[in-house]
Design a protein around this motif. Structure first.
Motif, PDB file in Angstrom:
ATOM      1  N   GLU A  87       0.834  -1.206   0.000  1.00 18.90           N
ATOM      2  CA  GLU A  87       0.000   0.000   0.000  1.00 18.90           C
ATOM      3  C   GLU A  87       0.866   1.252   0.000  1.00 18.90           C
ATOM      4  OE1 GLU A  87      -2.749   2.188   3.270  1.00 18.90           O
ATOM      5  OE2 GLU A  87      -3.453   0.177   2.695  1.00 18.90           O
ATOM      6  N   HIS A  88       0.454   2.242  -0.803  1.00 22.75           N
ATOM      7  CA  HIS A  88       1.224   3.486  -0.892  1.00 22.75           C
ATOM      8  C   HIS A  88       0.290   4.643  -1.233  1.00 22.75           C
ATOM      9  CE1 HIS A  88       4.597   6.187  -1.517  1.00 22.75           C
ATOM     10  NE2 HIS A  88       4.146   6.475  -2.726  1.00 22.75           N
ATOM     11  N   LEU A  89       0.480   5.757  -0.560  1.00 22.36           N
ATOM     12  CA  LEU A  89      -0.288   6.977  -0.813  1.00 22.36           C
ATOM     13  C   LEU A  89       0.659   8.037  -1.359  1.00 22.36           C
ATOM     14  CD1 LEU A  89      -2.709   8.900  -0.610  1.00 22.36           C
ATOM     15  CD2 LEU A  89      -2.171   9.231   1.809  1.00 22.36           C
ATOM     16  N   HIS A  90       0.429   8.437  -2.607  1.00 22.98           N
ATOM     17  CA  HIS A  90       1.259   9.474  -3.220  1.00 22.98           C
ATOM     18  C   HIS A  90       0.865  10.844  -2.680  1.00 22.98           C
ATOM     19  CE1 HIS A  90       3.249   7.139  -6.493  1.00 22.98           C
ATOM     20  NE2 HIS A  90       2.234   6.320  -6.266  1.00 22.98           N
ATOM     21  N   GLN A  91       1.831  11.678  -2.515  1.00 22.98           N
ATOM     22  CA  GLN A  91       1.575  13.031  -2.035  1.00 22.98           C
ATOM     23  C   GLN A  91       0.731  13.802  -3.045  1.00 22.98           C
ATOM     24  OE1 GLN A  91       2.366  14.301   1.020  1.00 22.98           O
ATOM     25  NE2 GLN A  91       2.940  12.160   1.401  1.00 22.98           N
ATOM     26  N   ALA A  92      -0.049  14.737  -2.528  1.00 18.94           N
ATOM     27  CA  ALA A  92      -0.976  15.480  -3.378  1.00 18.94           C
ATOM     28  C   ALA A  92      -0.230  16.353  -4.378  1.00 18.94           C
ATOM     29  CB  ALA A  92      -1.892  16.344  -2.516  1.00 18.94           C
ATOM     30  N   ARG A  93      -0.738  16.334  -5.609  1.00 13.91           N
ATOM     31  CA  ARG A  93      -0.300  17.250  -6.654  1.00 13.91           C
ATOM     32  C   ARG A  93      -1.537  17.792  -7.347  1.00 13.91           C
ATOM     33  NH1 ARG A  93       3.795  14.408 -10.603  1.00 13.91           N
ATOM     34  NH2 ARG A  93       2.620  12.517 -10.080  1.00 13.91           N
ATOM     35  N   THR A  94      -1.462  18.991  -7.879  1.00 15.39           N
ATOM     36  CA  THR A  94      -2.625  19.524  -8.586  1.00 15.39           C
ATOM     37  C   THR A  94      -2.814  18.758  -9.889  1.00 15.39           C
ATOM     38  OG1 THR A  94      -1.386  21.177  -9.841  1.00 15.39           O
ATOM     39  CG2 THR A  94      -2.190  21.823  -7.646  1.00 15.39           C
ATOM     40  N   ALA A  95      -4.024  18.820 -10.401  1.00 18.19           N
ATOM     41  CA  ALA A  95      -4.308  18.164 -11.672  1.00 18.19           C
ATOM     42  C   ALA A  95      -3.410  18.721 -12.770  1.00 18.19           C
ATOM     43  CB  ALA A  95      -5.781  18.355 -12.032  1.00 18.19           C
ATOM     44  N   THR A  96      -3.135  20.013 -12.711  1.00 24.87           N
ATOM     45  CA  THR A  96      -2.256  20.636 -13.707  1.00 24.87           C
ATOM     46  C   THR A  96      -0.867  20.020 -13.670  1.00 24.87           C
ATOM     47  OG1 THR A  96      -3.488  22.722 -13.566  1.00 24.87           O
ATOM     48  CG2 THR A  96      -1.260  22.816 -14.487  1.00 24.87           C
ATOM     49  N   GLU A  97      -0.336  19.818 -12.460  1.00 24.16           N
ATOM     50  CA  GLU A  97       1.000  19.234 -12.314  1.00 24.16           C
ATOM     51  C   GLU A  97       1.027  17.782 -12.778  1.00 24.16           C
ATOM     52  OE1 GLU A  97       2.343  21.891  -8.386  1.00 24.16           O
ATOM     53  OE2 GLU A  97       1.426  19.904  -8.153  1.00 24.16           O
ATOM     54  N   LEU A  98       0.031  17.011 -12.378  1.00 27.75           N
ATOM     55  CA  LEU A  98       0.000  15.598 -12.743  1.00 27.75           C
ATOM     56  C   LEU A  98      -0.207  15.416 -14.242  1.00 27.75           C
ATOM     57  CD1 LEU A  98       0.081  12.658 -11.949  1.00 27.75           C
ATOM     58  CD2 LEU A  98      -2.313  12.803 -11.262  1.00 27.75           C
ATOM     59  N   ALA A  99      -1.027  16.282 -14.853  1.00 27.63           N
ATOM     60  CA  ALA A  99      -1.247  16.187 -16.291  1.00 27.63           C
ATOM     61  C   ALA A  99       0.023  16.487 -17.072  1.00 27.63           C
ATOM     62  CB  ALA A  99      -2.358  17.147 -16.714  1.00 27.63           C
ATOM     63  N   ALA A 100       0.887  17.331 -16.496  1.00 22.23           N
ATOM     64  CA  ALA A 100       2.111  17.734 -17.194  1.00 22.23           C
ATOM     65  C   ALA A 100       3.142  16.618 -17.247  1.00 22.23           C
ATOM     66  CB  ALA A 100       2.711  18.971 -16.520  1.00 22.23           C
ATOM     67  N   ASP A 101       3.290  15.846 -16.136  1.00 25.91           N
ATOM     68  CA  ASP A 101       4.345  14.823 -16.130  1.00 25.91           C
ATOM     69  C   ASP A 101       3.831  13.386 -16.122  1.00 25.91           C
ATOM     70  OD1 ASP A 101       3.576  14.238 -13.497  1.00 25.91           O
ATOM     71  OD2 ASP A 101       5.110  15.526 -12.637  1.00 25.91           O
ATOM     72  N   GLY A 102       2.520  13.202 -15.971  1.00 21.41           N
ATOM     73  CA  GLY A 102       1.943  11.865 -16.044  1.00 21.41           C
ATOM     74  C   GLY A 102       2.133  11.047 -14.796  1.00 21.41           C
ATOM     75  N   GLY A 103       3.359  10.763 -14.413  1.00 19.34           N
ATOM     76  CA  GLY A 103       3.631   9.958 -13.229  1.00 19.34           C
ATOM     77  C   GLY A 103       3.526   8.470 -13.527  1.00 19.34           C
ATOM     78  N   GLU A 104       4.069   7.663 -12.617  1.00 17.91           N
ATOM     79  CA  GLU A 104       4.006   6.212 -12.739  1.00 17.91           C
ATOM     80  C   GLU A 104       3.256   5.650 -11.544  1.00 17.91           C
ATOM     81  OE1 GLU A 104       7.836   4.527 -13.258  1.00 17.91           O
ATOM     82  OE2 GLU A 104       8.311   5.691 -15.056  1.00 17.91           O
TER      83      GLU A 104
END
Length: 417
Positions: A177-194
């Protein structure tokens, strides 16, 4: 039916373990089947794709055998439980639920379950999330896979909710189990993330200052729609939806769809509402589909064709709205005949010819005939004056229940009364 968490066999109670040990056949997803102990002798079957059509055949093939079905979390919460209960009847199914991912997520976030809205994107288009976007709301999105968080982020940005903080919760209830730290939708849309494919997305909805505000009741701003002028304007639309009186699970025919606004706002009143928009112009029909997706109701069915012929074969409606083509031969007759007893028919017009026709039907079937008039303040030189829009005549009628609901008393369009 056994609900299984990310913790697999270790998280099951004695009753669930016993049911699986005694099963002759176990059906589930590949990931779920892999979580069972190797020493199990039961035959293991992986769900085929598409899953729903396979349910009746699978139950028939294994009738009389001890059959166990694995599901994620609570099988009756956006799971396979509904399909199995419908096919085998509730008495033929024993459900042993596990805490759902929603319960886990709310526990980790400190969010009350009853005030948290849940939208599933498993096997569903991401556009449906748009209907749930309201400033200050907390949303949990049930993910379809590793790419869903970025897809959700892009959608929020496109709909004016880029500042919304997003958190991704992975493998809830399991060892990883893992909880990723909050990022804005704008930030997440820019880099995608894994992200792990087994994830849930938590969104604190924040509308951008310049984004169009869409309310939770009918009467959305006209600017919310792409249109060519064929649009039931905001104030008339709100009155029309009030007359149609949508209720959960009901089906609407929107005849003469135009831009699709009536069907769209009918669907936005409740997630179980259904609607069909009938539009003869292909360009407008395509536009209706775009408006529906943009406003969070991609399930709106669009039928391209001229009514009443295009109505043949459609499911019986609980309500019908006629926004155009009233004088087409047989249209009003066909709509009234198709309407379920107790259903509502609402027709709007701005022409004298159609108004006369509505007067005939009002005399024959009763209901309510009203004229709606809207004026808007506009500049007049250096001052301000009123500009009157074309008045709209609206007929609303409820089809009687019982013997009076027959169709043998329908008037002939245009016949003298």
């Amino acid at each position: 039916m056994v609900g299984l968490g990310a913790d697999g066999w270790a998280g099951l109670g004695d009753g669930a373990r016993r049911a699986l040990r005694e099963a002759e056949v176990i059906v589930g997803g590949a990931r779920q089947l892999a979580l069972l102990p190797d020493e199990f002798t039961a035959r293991r079957i992986t769900w085929p794709v598409p899953l729903r059509p396979a349910v009746p055949k699978l139950l028939a093939e294994h009738a009389g055998r001890r059959l166990a079905v694995l599901a994620s979390g609570d099988p009756m919460f956006h799971g396979i439980g509904r399909a199995l209960a419908e096919e085998a009847a509730p008495a033929g199914v024993r459900v042993l639920p596990h805490p759902s991912s929603v319960s886990y997520a709310c526990a980790r976030l400190g969010w009350p379950v009853e005030t948290t809205e849940v939208v599933t994107l498993v096997g569903r288009p991401a556009d449906r999330l748009a209907a749930a976007l309201h400033h200050g709301r907390r949303l949990l999105v049930l993910s379809a896979g590793a790419a869903t968080p970025a897809e959700v982020a892009r959608l929020l940005c496109d709909r004016g909710f880029g500042p919304s903080p997003l958190r991704v919760l992975e493998q809830l209830g399991g060892e990883r189990e893992h909880l990723h730290q909050a990022r804005t939708a704008t930030e997440l849309a820019a880099d995608g993330g894994e992200f792990d494919p087994l994830n849930v997305i938590a969104a604190d909805c924040v509308r951008a200052p310049d984004a169009l505000r869409l309310g939770a009741v009918p009467g959305l701003p006209d600017e919310a729609y792409e249109h060519d002028g064929q649009l039931t304007k905001r104030q008339v639309r709100a009155v029309t939806l009030a007359a149609l009186a949508p209720a959960p699970g009901e089906l609407l025919w929107d005849v003469g769809g135009g831009s699709g606004s009536i069907g769209v706002e009918w669907l936005r009143t409740h997630p179980t509402c259904r609607a069909v928009s009938v539009e003869r112009d292909r360009v407008r029909a395509e536009r209706i589909g775009r408006n529906a997706a943009r406003l969070g109701v991609p399930e709106l069915r669009v039928v391209t064709g001229e009514a009443p012929a295009a109505l043949a074969g459609l499911d019986r409606p609980d309500a019908v709205f006629i926004g155009g083509g009233l004088t087409a031969p047989g249209l009003l007759d066909a709509c009234w005949a198709a309407l379920a007893p107790g259903g509502r028919l609402v027709a709007n017009t701005v022409t004298l010819e159609s108004e006369a026709l509505l007067g005939q039907y009002h005399r024959r079937h009763g209901g309510e005939l009203v004229r709606l008039s809207v004026a808007r303040a506009v500049p007049v030189g250096g001052f301000t004056g009123w500009r009157q829009a074309m008045p709209v005549t609206q007929w609303t009628a409820t089809k009687p229940t019982g013997p009076a609901a027959g169709t043998d008393d329908l008037p002939t369009p245009g016949a003298p009364q």
